[in-house]
Design a protein around this motif. Sequence first.
Motif, PDB file in Angstrom:
ATOM      1  N   THR A   1       0.839  -1.194   0.000  1.00 32.67           N
ATOM      2  CA  THR A   1       0.000   0.000   0.000  1.00 32.67           C
ATOM      3  C   THR A   1       0.877   1.248   0.000  1.00 32.67           C
ATOM      4  N   GLU A   2       2.176   1.077   0.287  1.00 32.29           N
ATOM      5  CA  GLU A   2       3.114   2.200   0.267  1.00 32.29           C
ATOM      6  C   GLU A   2       3.613   2.447  -1.162  1.00 32.29           C
ATOM      7  N   ASP A   3       3.652   3.726  -1.552  1.00 26.68           N
ATOM      8  CA  ASP A   3       4.253   4.070  -2.838  1.00 26.68           C
ATOM      9  C   ASP A   3       5.753   3.832  -2.778  1.00 26.68           C
TER      10      ASP A   3
ATOM     11  N   ASP B   1       6.718  12.643  -0.360  1.00 28.87           N
ATOM     12  CA  ASP B   1       6.169  13.354   0.805  1.00 28.87           C
ATOM     13  C   ASP B   1       6.511  12.596   2.082  1.00 28.87           C
ATOM     14  N   HIS B   2       7.802  12.317   2.243  1.00 26.72           N
ATOM     15  CA  HIS B   2       8.261  11.361   3.251  1.00 26.72           C
ATOM     16  C   HIS B   2       8.001  11.784   4.689  1.00 26.72           C
ATOM     17  N   THR B   3       7.774  13.058   4.940  1.00 24.88           N
ATOM     18  CA  THR B   3       7.524  13.485   6.317  1.00 24.88           C
ATOM     19  C   THR B   3       6.090  13.236   6.750  1.00 24.88           C
ATOM     20  N   ARG B   4       5.231  12.876   5.809  1.00 22.77           N
ATOM     21  CA  ARG B   4       3.806  12.724   6.133  1.00 22.77           C
ATOM     22  C   ARG B   4       3.283  11.312   5.996  1.00 22.77           C
ATOM     23  N   LYS B   5       3.975  10.455   5.254  1.00 22.37           N
ATOM     24  CA  LYS B   5       3.458   9.102   5.059  1.00 22.37           C
ATOM     25  C   LYS B   5       4.603   8.148   4.766  1.00 22.37           C
ATOM     26  N   PRO B   6       4.458   6.881   5.125  1.00 21.31           N
ATOM     27  CA  PRO B   6       5.514   5.897   4.865  1.00 21.31           C
ATOM     28  C   PRO B   6       5.639   5.600   3.377  1.00 21.31           C
ATOM     29  N   ALA B   7       6.828   5.281   2.955  1.00 22.00           N
ATOM     30  CA  ALA B   7       7.080   4.968   1.552  1.00 22.00           C
ATOM     31  C   ALA B   7       8.398   4.219   1.455  1.00 22.00           C
TER      32      ALA B   7
ATOM     33  N   THR C   1      11.640   7.590   5.505  1.00 17.28           N
ATOM     34  CA  THR C   1      11.104   6.531   4.673  1.00 17.28           C
ATOM     35  C   THR C   1      12.157   5.441   4.606  1.00 17.28           C
TER      36      THR C   1
END
Length: 228
Positions: A29-31, A133-139, A165
């Motif tokens: 689910t992670e980009d 957008d690594h500060t807001r969501k896992p990737a 990330t």
Amino acid sequence: MVFSGVWGRAVAAVALLSLAGSMVTADCTEDAMIVFDGSGSMAEMGFNQIGEPRIFDARRAVRIALPQIAPNRRIGLIVYGPGARSDACSGIDLKFTPRTDAAAPVIAAIDGLQPEGQTALTEAVDLAARTLDHTRKPATIVLVTDGKETCGGQTCALAAEGVATTVHVIGFKVRGDHFGWQGQNDYSTTISVAECLAAETGGEYVNTETVDELVAAMERTLGCALLY
């Protein structure tokens, strides 16, 4: 040998656990972003125990791996090296942001790549993190590189500053310095300076030499666990 009954179910369970343990545990689910080394060293051959340019095997590996990986997660691509504008380190190209079914565009980009320029891997990874957008969501970032940072980037400092990330690093035919006195050259494999990115972000560092090893590393770092 065929097992039946309780023993058959037990053997099957053990086999399934063994398979699951060898599978990648990435959350698809992670980009993800692939950061691909297109610098001039990918065209090197002959003097460092590399029979043909690295880019040839890299293209083959991408053609094999991506059709198996891309249907299961959104993938983007950054290439660094070619297309420099102001100087040899400015060739950092965001080909596209994460998208579904990205196999065809990734393959097309790598097939059309003509290696040149310097290795600005630190700046390229930083761009990938910002794109995700690594500060807001896992990737996930997967860096494919043949070795060194040659543009002055502080690779380990980037990790220490908190690229929030996971960064996996695949070293592909990484070589040590090839100069030596009286012909005593060092052609041995070595570890990429980017190993610290993986160590500091919870990722993996994998050294690869062959097409099969590169395919396996891409499947491991970009692929998804099978669900039963």
